[in-house]
Design a protein around this motif. Structure first.
Motif, PDB file in Angstrom:
ATOM      1  N   ASP A 198       0.811  -1.213   0.000  1.00  0.00           N
ATOM      2  CA  ASP A 198       0.000   0.000   0.000  1.00  0.00           C
ATOM      3  C   ASP A 198       0.852   1.273   0.000  1.00  0.00           C
ATOM      4  N   TRP A 199       2.184   1.104   0.057  1.00  0.00           N
ATOM      5  CA  TRP A 199       3.063   2.283   0.058  1.00  0.00           C
ATOM      6  C   TRP A 199       3.912   2.375  -1.211  1.00  0.00           C
ATOM      7  N   ARG A 200       4.167   1.283  -1.873  1.00  0.00           N
ATOM      8  CA  ARG A 200       5.103   1.269  -2.993  1.00  0.00           C
ATOM      9  C   ARG A 200       4.720   2.316  -4.039  1.00  0.00           C
ATOM     10  N   PRO A 201       5.650   3.159  -4.411  1.00  0.00           N
ATOM     11  CA  PRO A 201       5.316   4.257  -5.343  1.00  0.00           C
ATOM     12  C   PRO A 201       5.181   3.766  -6.781  1.00  0.00           C
ATOM     13  N   HIS A 202       4.308   4.451  -7.515  1.00  0.00           N
ATOM     14  CA  HIS A 202       4.161   4.197  -8.943  1.00  0.00           C
ATOM     15  C   HIS A 202       5.281   4.888  -9.738  1.00  0.00           C
ATOM     16  N   SER A 203       5.629   6.078  -9.321  1.00  0.00           N
ATOM     17  CA  SER A 203       6.755   6.818  -9.899  1.00  0.00           C
ATOM     18  C   SER A 203       7.325   7.712  -8.806  1.00  0.00           C
ATOM     19  N   TRP A 204       8.627   7.931  -8.846  1.00  0.00           N
ATOM     20  CA  TRP A 204       9.249   8.726  -7.802  1.00  0.00           C
ATOM     21  C   TRP A 204      10.505   9.399  -8.345  1.00  0.00           C
ATOM     22  N   ASP A 205      10.951  10.402  -7.603  1.00  0.00           N
ATOM     23  CA  ASP A 205      12.163  11.135  -7.944  1.00  0.00           C
ATOM     24  C   ASP A 205      12.719  11.744  -6.647  1.00  0.00           C
ATOM     25  N   TYR A 206      13.936  12.209  -6.709  1.00  0.00           N
ATOM     26  CA  TYR A 206      14.547  12.823  -5.524  1.00  0.00           C
ATOM     27  C   TYR A 206      13.997  14.234  -5.329  1.00  0.00           C
ATOM     28  N   GLY A 207      13.802  14.599  -4.045  1.00  0.00           N
ATOM     29  CA  GLY A 207      13.236  15.897  -3.708  1.00  0.00           C
ATOM     30  C   GLY A 207      14.304  16.925  -3.369  1.00  0.00           C
ATOM     31  N   TRP A 208      13.820  18.114  -2.965  1.00  0.00           N
ATOM     32  CA  TRP A 208      14.738  19.224  -2.710  1.00  0.00           C
ATOM     33  C   TRP A 208      15.620  18.964  -1.499  1.00  0.00           C
ATOM     34  N   ALA A 209      15.131  18.211  -0.518  1.00  0.00           N
ATOM     35  CA  ALA A 209      15.954  17.927   0.660  1.00  0.00           C
ATOM     36  C   ALA A 209      17.147  17.042   0.302  1.00  0.00           C
ATOM     37  N   TYR A 210      16.963  16.128  -0.644  1.00  0.00           N
ATOM     38  CA  TYR A 210      18.070  15.258  -1.072  1.00  0.00           C
ATOM     39  C   TYR A 210      19.157  16.078  -1.752  1.00  0.00           C
ATOM     40  N   TYR A 211      18.759  16.970  -2.643  1.00  0.00           N
ATOM     41  CA  TYR A 211      19.737  17.821  -3.313  1.00  0.00           C
ATOM     42  C   TYR A 211      20.371  18.808  -2.330  1.00  0.00           C
ATOM     43  N   MET A 212      19.624  19.233  -1.337  1.00  0.00           N
ATOM     44  CA  MET A 212      20.170  20.121  -0.316  1.00  0.00           C
ATOM     45  C   MET A 212      21.234  19.408   0.511  1.00  0.00           C
ATOM     46  N   ALA A 213      21.007  18.117   0.789  1.00  0.00           N
ATOM     47  CA  ALA A 213      21.992  17.354   1.549  1.00  0.00           C
ATOM     48  C   ALA A 213      23.311  17.227   0.778  1.00  0.00           C
ATOM     49  N   TRP A 214      23.240  16.972  -0.523  1.00  0.00           N
ATOM     50  CA  TRP A 214      24.460  16.865  -1.316  1.00  0.00           C
ATOM     51  C   TRP A 214      25.110  18.233  -1.525  1.00  0.00           C
ATOM     52  N   ALA A 215      24.315  19.293  -1.586  1.00  0.00           N
ATOM     53  CA  ALA A 215      24.899  20.633  -1.634  1.00  0.00           C
ATOM     54  C   ALA A 215      25.639  20.946  -0.335  1.00  0.00           C
ATOM     55  N   SER A 216      25.102  20.469   0.790  1.00  0.00           N
ATOM     56  CA  SER A 216      25.791  20.628   2.067  1.00  0.00           C
ATOM     57  C   SER A 216      27.130  19.897   2.068  1.00  0.00           C
ATOM     58  N   PHE A 217      27.148  18.691   1.509  1.00  0.00           N
ATOM     59  CA  PHE A 217      28.416  17.948   1.411  1.00  0.00           C
ATOM     60  C   PHE A 217      29.433  18.693   0.548  1.00  0.00           C
ATOM     61  N   THR A 218      28.977  19.293  -0.549  1.00  0.00           N
ATOM     62  CA  THR A 218      29.877  20.053  -1.417  1.00  0.00           C
ATOM     63  C   THR A 218      30.463  21.254  -0.692  1.00  0.00           C
ATOM     64  N   CYS A 219      29.620  21.985   0.030  1.00  0.00           N
ATOM     65  CA  CYS A 219      30.112  23.143   0.793  1.00  0.00           C
ATOM     66  C   CYS A 219      31.072  22.710   1.899  1.00  0.00           C
ATOM     67  N   CYS A 220      30.797  21.571   2.511  1.00  0.00           N
ATOM     68  CA  CYS A 220      31.680  21.071   3.573  1.00  0.00           C
ATOM     69  C   CYS A 220      33.067  20.755   3.031  1.00  0.00           C
ATOM     70  N   MET A 221      33.142  20.060   1.893  1.00  0.00           N
ATOM     71  CA  MET A 221      34.437  19.723   1.332  1.00  0.00           C
ATOM     72  C   MET A 221      35.167  20.960   0.817  1.00  0.00           C
ATOM     73  N   ALA A 222      34.422  21.933   0.280  1.00  0.00           N
ATOM     74  CA  ALA A 222      35.053  23.190  -0.137  1.00  0.00           C
ATOM     75  C   ALA A 222      35.631  23.930   1.059  1.00  0.00           C
ATOM     76  N   SER A 223      34.906  23.918   2.179  1.00  0.00           N
ATOM     77  CA  SER A 223      35.427  24.538   3.402  1.00  0.00           C
ATOM     78  C   SER A 223      36.672  23.815   3.901  1.00  0.00           C
ATOM     79  N   ALA A 224      36.670  22.478   3.829  1.00  0.00           N
ATOM     80  CA  ALA A 224      37.839  21.715   4.271  1.00  0.00           C
ATOM     81  C   ALA A 224      39.058  22.013   3.396  1.00  0.00           C
ATOM     82  N   VAL A 225      38.855  22.075   2.083  1.00  0.00           N
ATOM     83  CA  VAL A 225      39.977  22.378   1.180  1.00  0.00           C
ATOM     84  C   VAL A 225      40.515  23.790   1.437  1.00  0.00           C
TER      85      VAL A 225
END
Length: 315
Positions: A198-225
């Motif tokens: 009753d939960w399995r999606p018919h179609s799905w995609d990544y949301g804004w929070a997922y892209y925000m998390a990876w943007a956070s990782f990018t900023c973190c590594m840029a800060s470390a460098v």
């Protein structure tokens, strides 16, 4: 010179801004429930007084005698076939909750995503949550260290140590964040295939929070460098200033002292095939000079004897 001195401060300020941005993005993504979005295919309910749209219509009985038939004996016919019998409702999922539209009203129905995930994948999901929390904690620690390093300008050596610890903390937090995001992606894909029907999606995609998390990782590594670059350049400047100071004090010495120190330095860096000169040779050299001074006239200065002895050695 003032422009060159301002570069390390600008790099440190840029690292703090990137670290603060990564901390804000990661916290917002962790608390959000829009990591993945999509639609679910569910059967349409029967139309009634409370539901007039997105439902299956039931024809009313034409004869009056049908009203005496109980509802259990009634047979409902529907001419809808294929996908017309189903409704597609919107859903969004985060690391904590999964919410979908309710077919009975405008409100959303939310369930725990940990309970929806397959039992075999729950351990990985807990590891992902723990790594995400450690990621945010290390980001906060590195932010505090950077701020202390910027404000504590009295002791440059202490500031250099704080800079090094902040760089290491930023690198570790970036690695933990990357692992946490990858583990969550694996758990969600497994839940799509093996989760409740009753939960399995018919179609799905990544949301804004997922892209925000990876943007956070990018900023973190840029800060470390940026922090590592600041630390490396500061260490190189310290070494260069130390060498310049040594060269300046070396040039202030008399000519025979320079000659002796050059001989000692060159002998220290000779190839290993030749016999190495030890420090004891310098001690013997100066003891021999002292004996010559004692044997000669007392008014003769030590510098004159040293220069004469070096010239004899060259000859």
């Amino acid at each position: 010179m003032e422009l060159l001195k301002g570069f390390p401060l600008r790099r440190a300020f840029l690292a703090v801004i990137l670290n603060l941005l990564a901390l804000s993005l990661s916290t917002t993504a962790l608390l959000g429930s829009y990591w993945c979005t999509g639609t679910q295919k569910v059967p349409k309910p029967l139309c009634g007084k409370s539901k007039a749209t997105e439902c299956i219509g039931v024809p009313m009985a034409s004869d009056a005698g049908a009203s005496n038939v109980s509802s259990q004996e009634e047979v409902h016919y529907s001419w809808e076939t294929g996908d017309d019998r189903f409704a597609f409702r919107y859903f969004h999922t985060g690391m904590w909750l999964s919410c979908e539209e309710s077919m009975e009203g405008p409100e959303e129905k939310c369930r725990s995503f940990i309970e929806l995930s397959p039992p075999a994948e729950r351990g990985i999901l807990w590891l992902s949550l723990g790594s995400e929390m450690l990621y945010i904690s290390l980001l906060l620690i590195s932010f505090i260290l950077m701020m202390v390093e910027m404000l504590h300008t009295g002791n440059p050596v202490c500031g250099l140590k704080l800079n090094a610890f902040a760089a290491v903390s930023s690198v570790l937090s970036g690695l933990l964040g990357m692992v946490a995001h990858m583990m969550y992606t694996q758990v969600f894909q497994a839940t799509v295939s093996l989760g409740p029907e009753d939960w399995r999606p018919h179609s799905w995609d990544y949301g804004w929070a997922y892209y925000m998390a990876w943007a956070s990782f990018t900023c973190c590594m840029a800060s470390a460098v940026t922090t590592l670059n600041t630390y490396t350049k500061t260490v190189l400047e310290f070494k260069r200033n130390h060498i310049k100071g040594y060269d300046g004090s070396f040039k202030d010495q008399p000519q025979h002292h320079q000659c002796f120190i050059q001989q000692q330095i060159s002998s220290y860096y000779e190839p290993q095939a030749k016999p190495l000169h030890s420090v004891s040779e310098g001690v013997d050299f100066y003891s021999e000079l002292q004996q010559k001074v004692l044997q000669r006239e007392p008014e003769l200065e030590l510098d004159d004897i040293l220069g004469q002895t070096i010239r004899e050695a060259r000859c």
